[in-house]
Design an enzyme around this catalytic site. Structure first.
Site, PDB file in Angstrom:
ATOM      1  N   THR A  86       0.873  -1.324  -0.035  1.00 52.76           N
ATOM      2  CA  THR A  86       0.139   0.004   0.018  1.00 52.76           C
ATOM      3  C   THR A  86       0.886   1.297  -0.114  1.00 52.76           C
ATOM      4  O   THR A  86       1.023   2.131   1.120  1.00 52.76           O
ATOM      5  CB  THR A  86      -0.863   0.055   1.294  1.00 52.76           C
ATOM      6  N   PHE A 152       1.387  -5.647  13.005  1.00 53.64           N
ATOM      7  CA  PHE A 152       2.095  -4.953  14.120  1.00 53.64           C
ATOM      8  C   PHE A 152       3.551  -5.242  13.806  1.00 53.64           C
ATOM      9  O   PHE A 152       4.485  -4.642  14.883  1.00 53.64           O
ATOM     10  CB  PHE A 152       1.611  -4.542  15.398  1.00 53.64           C
ATOM     11  N   LEU A 153       4.181  -6.328  13.271  1.00 51.53           N
ATOM     12  CA  LEU A 153       5.413  -6.975  13.374  1.00 51.53           C
ATOM     13  C   LEU A 153       6.414  -5.710  13.058  1.00 51.53           C
ATOM     14  O   LEU A 153       6.356  -4.913  12.515  1.00 51.53           O
ATOM     15  CB  LEU A 153       5.764  -7.875  12.284  1.00 51.53           C
ATOM     16  N   ARG A 154       7.668  -5.889  13.470  1.00 47.60           N
ATOM     17  CA  ARG A 154       8.752  -4.858  13.122  1.00 47.60           C
ATOM     18  C   ARG A 154       9.732  -5.910  12.484  1.00 47.60           C
ATOM     19  O   ARG A 154      10.068  -6.908  12.919  1.00 47.60           O
ATOM     20  CB  ARG A 154       9.515  -4.577  14.662  1.00 47.60           C
ATOM     21  N   ASN A 208       1.168   3.503  14.438  1.00 51.85           N
ATOM     22  CA  ASN A 208       2.407   3.848  13.921  1.00 51.85           C
ATOM     23  C   ASN A 208       2.392   5.297  14.025  1.00 51.85           C
ATOM     24  O   ASN A 208       3.822   5.638  14.176  1.00 51.85           O
ATOM     25  CB  ASN A 208       2.316   3.278  12.417  1.00 51.85           C
ATOM     26  N   ALA A 252      17.267   9.144  20.323  1.00 50.62           N
ATOM     27  CA  ALA A 252      17.391  10.164  19.594  1.00 50.62           C
ATOM     28  C   ALA A 252      18.355   9.851  18.498  1.00 50.62           C
ATOM     29  O   ALA A 252      19.158   9.010  18.385  1.00 50.62           O
ATOM     30  CB  ALA A 252      17.802  11.579  20.379  1.00 50.62           C
ATOM     31  N   CYS A 260       7.294   1.673   6.464  1.00 51.37           N
ATOM     32  CA  CYS A 260       6.115   1.902   6.953  1.00 51.37           C
ATOM     33  C   CYS A 260       5.725   3.597   7.709  1.00 51.37           C
ATOM     34  O   CYS A 260       4.980   4.001   7.167  1.00 51.37           O
ATOM     35  CB  CYS A 260       5.937   1.109   8.260  1.00 51.37           C
ATOM     36  N   LYS A 263       5.376   6.345   5.166  1.00 56.06           N
ATOM     37  CA  LYS A 263       4.097   6.437   4.405  1.00 56.06           C
ATOM     38  C   LYS A 263       2.966   6.530   5.383  1.00 56.06           C
ATOM     39  O   LYS A 263       1.778   7.021   5.000  1.00 56.06           O
ATOM     40  CB  LYS A 263       4.170   5.269   3.655  1.00 56.06           C
ATOM     41  N   ARG A 327      13.897   0.365   1.855  1.00 61.56           N
ATOM     42  CA  ARG A 327      12.903   1.529   1.255  1.00 61.56           C
ATOM     43  C   ARG A 327      12.607   2.558   2.461  1.00 61.56           C
ATOM     44  O   ARG A 327      12.884   2.505   3.685  1.00 61.56           O
ATOM     45  CB  ARG A 327      11.528   0.583   1.302  1.00 61.56           C
TER      46      ARG A 327
HETATM   47  P1  NAD Z   1       6.255  -6.204   0.073  1.00 57.07           P
HETATM   48  O1  NAD Z   1       6.543  -5.258  -0.901  1.00 57.07           O
HETATM   49  O2  NAD Z   1       7.602  -6.805   0.919  1.00 57.07           O
HETATM   50  O3  NAD Z   1       5.531  -7.285  -0.228  1.00 57.07           O
HETATM   51  C1  NAD Z   1       4.184  -7.241  -0.962  1.00 57.07           C
HETATM   52  C2  NAD Z   1       4.389  -8.409  -1.940  1.00 57.07           C
HETATM   53  O4  NAD Z   1       3.153  -8.518  -2.672  1.00 57.07           O
HETATM   54  C3  NAD Z   1       5.251  -8.293  -3.071  1.00 57.07           C
HETATM   55  O5  NAD Z   1       5.986  -9.595  -3.120  1.00 57.07           O
HETATM   56  C4  NAD Z   1       4.374  -8.145  -4.309  1.00 57.07           C
HETATM   57  O6  NAD Z   1       5.049  -8.964  -5.498  1.00 57.07           O
HETATM   58  C5  NAD Z   1       3.112  -8.882  -3.917  1.00 57.07           C
HETATM   59  N1  NAD Z   1       2.035  -8.512  -4.716  1.00 57.07           N
HETATM   60  C6  NAD Z   1       1.566  -7.268  -5.069  1.00 57.07           C
HETATM   61  N2  NAD Z   1       0.668  -7.251  -5.919  1.00 57.07           N
HETATM   62  C7  NAD Z   1       0.013  -8.616  -5.735  1.00 57.07           C
HETATM   63  C8  NAD Z   1      -1.121  -9.561  -6.286  1.00 57.07           C
HETATM   64  N3  NAD Z   1      -1.897  -8.643  -7.166  1.00 57.07           N
HETATM   65  N4  NAD Z   1      -0.869 -10.890  -6.029  1.00 57.07           N
HETATM   66  C9  NAD Z   1      -0.026 -11.520  -5.536  1.00 57.07           C
HETATM   67  N5  NAD Z   1       0.781 -10.916  -5.024  1.00 57.07           N
HETATM   68  C10 NAD Z   1       0.889  -9.458  -4.941  1.00 57.07           C
HETATM   69  O7  NAD Z   1       5.351  -5.241   1.403  1.00 57.07           O
HETATM   70  P2  NAD Z   1       5.393  -5.572   2.804  1.00 57.07           P
HETATM   71  O8  NAD Z   1       6.415  -4.824   3.569  1.00 57.07           O
HETATM   72  O9  NAD Z   1       5.259  -7.191   2.963  1.00 57.07           O
HETATM   73  O10 NAD Z   1       4.115  -5.092   3.135  1.00 57.07           O
HETATM   74  C11 NAD Z   1       2.883  -5.367   2.710  1.00 57.07           C
HETATM   75  C12 NAD Z   1       1.598  -4.644   3.648  1.00 57.07           C
HETATM   76  O11 NAD Z   1       1.965  -4.807   5.123  1.00 57.07           O
HETATM   77  C13 NAD Z   1       1.785  -2.892   3.328  1.00 57.07           C
HETATM   78  O12 NAD Z   1       0.494  -2.537   3.505  1.00 57.07           O
HETATM   79  C14 NAD Z   1       2.424  -2.619   4.598  1.00 57.07           C
HETATM   80  O13 NAD Z   1       2.323  -1.148   4.894  1.00 57.07           O
HETATM   81  C15 NAD Z   1       1.970  -3.442   5.824  1.00 57.07           C
HETATM   82  N6  NAD Z   1       3.087  -3.603   6.782  1.00 57.07           N
HETATM   83  C16 NAD Z   1       4.310  -3.751   6.524  1.00 57.07           C
HETATM   84  C17 NAD Z   1       5.088  -4.063   7.970  1.00 57.07           C
HETATM   85  C18 NAD Z   1       6.607  -4.093   7.587  1.00 57.07           C
HETATM   86  O14 NAD Z   1       7.485  -3.915   8.378  1.00 57.07           O
HETATM   87  N7  NAD Z   1       7.273  -4.370   6.147  1.00 57.07           N
HETATM   88  C19 NAD Z   1       4.709  -4.203   8.920  1.00 57.07           C
HETATM   89  C20 NAD Z   1       3.311  -3.896   9.139  1.00 57.07           C
HETATM   90  C21 NAD Z   1       2.336  -3.747   8.049  1.00 57.07           C
END
Ligand code: NAD
Length: 429
Positions: A86, A152-154, A208, A252, A260, A263, A327
């Protein structure tokens, strides 16, 4: 429980591996065929401590599978998690095209009752939209429920966070879906909070943004400490001992980054605005964060004067320690500024150099942390990897042209560095 996860990135893959490990039957889906090919070949496309072993163990056990086919996942599973990106749009709002597309893809193959769970971080009211979209595009008129289950993972401690969550939030109104979701999370023994869909979605953005606020607060305090000749680490310790405040997120530094916080804070400002509230507090939180980086850069320019042709040893590229994720990394932002101003950047990161190279090929990537000091005019610490604390700082000094350290994470002991003969510049100390 048979579970599918659409999106096998940092969240989807780790969640899938943990669900499989606690006894569920899991299918991880991704539309990036190179990712699925690599997972099928036993290679993990991201670095997350313990993930490789966990994936291998559960693939061997036969409870973790990979596919590109959403149809296969929807057919074989009762619960379908969505964990696709997202990302932010230019104006700070959330790009919802990934979620909307997945909703249509699910609708196209949905034949029997399924629970569709959104794990991606989304604006409030997304669940309602996902529900309407599936309903509209589902020709079978199948029964289904939509649930919000924010994550909520880190990164860096994701497996621990998934297996031992502080809380599991389930936003749903259907009793049938709530019962199924409770079964999914039964093995975790974590507190489960059941809310309506909108509240669950808000909990994620609110949490967040609050954490980002806490960091910006201590970063603002670091400026007061510098002006007053106080030490922000001691101030933070004194504050953190109060259990109402807590010691976490009071370090600090050069500001928050990553995929995260930036955005999510921007999105929450935008969401609030659309709902008729001008969230000025969060705008300031965000401003303090960008200023923090600029103030750090100013300190570097104050000492080095001109950056052009200077050799800068950069320790850390990932947005935080124990991950390869670059990122929106502040370390990468600093590297961009150094390069733009004509400096030579020689960098090292224990895990993130592969991903950094794809974005910034003009950095000189070193094979060890010690090598960044070679002929360097200064060393900049940009990521809080623990191994940087224990570096042989005496040898580092002997390799440098001038022994100057800009410690953007307050990782080193200032007194010790000064005793060693360094010109040491930290944050708020
Ligand atoms: P990421 O980019 O690592 O993974 C997303 C995956 O989705 C990618 O591998 C992409 O190829 C795949 N994808 C996209 N469109 C698709 C589709 N139509 N069909 C199948 N696969 C598809 O992203 P992320 O870091 O795992 O984050 C995912 C969500 O979780 C986001 O909304 C993010 O804000 C949220 N989030 C992330 C974290 C974090 O620490 N990374 C923590 C909590 C929440």
């Amino acid at each position: 429980m048979k579970i599918s996860i659409i999106g096998s990135g940092y969240v989807g893959l780790t969640t899938g591996a943990c669900f499989a490990d606690i006894g569920h039957e899991v299918i991880c889906i991704d539309n990036d065929s190179s990712k699925i090919k690599s997972l099928l070949a036993g290679n993990i496309p991201i670095y997350e401590p313990g993930l490789e072993e966990l994936v291998q163990k559960n693939v061997k056990k036969g409870t973790l599978h990979f596919t590109e086919s959403i149809e296969e996942g929807v057919e074989k599973s009762l619960v379908i998690f969505i964990a696709v990106p997202t990302p932010p749009l230019e104006d700070g709002s959330v790009d919802m095209t990934y979620i909307e597309k997945v909703a249509r893809q699910i609708a196209a193959v949905l034949k029997d009752y399924r629970v569709i769970v959104d794990k991606s971080t989304v604006p409030v009211k997304t669940g309602e939209k996902v529900y309407q979209t599936i309903k509209r595009y589902n020709s079978h008129n199948s029964e289904f429920d939509v649930v919000s289950n924010p994550e909520f993972l880190r990164e860096g401690v994701a497996i621990h966070d998934l297996l031992h969550p502080d809380r599991v939030v389930i936003g749903a109104t259907s009793e049938r879906a709530i019962k199924i979701m409770k079964e999914v999370y039964a093995p975790f023994k974590a507190p489960i909070l059941i809310t309506d869909l909108n509240s669950a979605e808000l909990i994620k953005h609110a949490s967040n943004s609050f954490l980002a606020l806490k960091i910006s607060y201590i970063n603002a305090l670091s400026r007061i400490c510098e002006a007053a000749g106080a030490n922000v680490q001691m101030v933070a310790e004194g504050m953190g001992l109060d259990h109402r405040i807590g010691k976490h997120f009071l370090k600090a530094g050069i500001g928050w980054g990553g995929s995260c916080f930036p955005k999510d804070v921007a999105a929450f400002i935008k969401i609030s605005q659309e709902l008729g509230y001008d969230f000025k507090l969060l705008k300031e939180v965000s401003q303090i964060n960008s200023d923090q980086k600029e103030i750090f850069l100013r300190k570097i320019r104050d000492v080095l004067w001109v950056l052009k042709d200077k050799r800068i040893g950069l320790l850390g590229l990932a947005f935080k320690n124990n991950t390869d994720d670059v990122r929106s990394s502040v370390a990468m932002d600093l590297a961009r500024v150094f390069l733009k101003e004509g400096a030579i950047v020689q960098a090292f990161d224990p895990k993130a150099m592969g991903k950094a190279k794809e974005v910034l090929p003009s950095i000189h990537y070193c094979s060890s942390a010690l090598d960044v000091a070679e002929e360097a005019d200064c060393v900049v610490i940009a990521t809080e990897w623990e191994e940087f604390i224990n570096l042989d700082w005496k040898s580092m000094k002997s390799k440098m042209i001038s022994p100057i350290v800009f410690d953007g994470r307050n990782l080193l002991d200032k007194k010790r560095m000064i005793e060693m003969g360094y010109h040491y510049v930290g944050v708020g100390n």
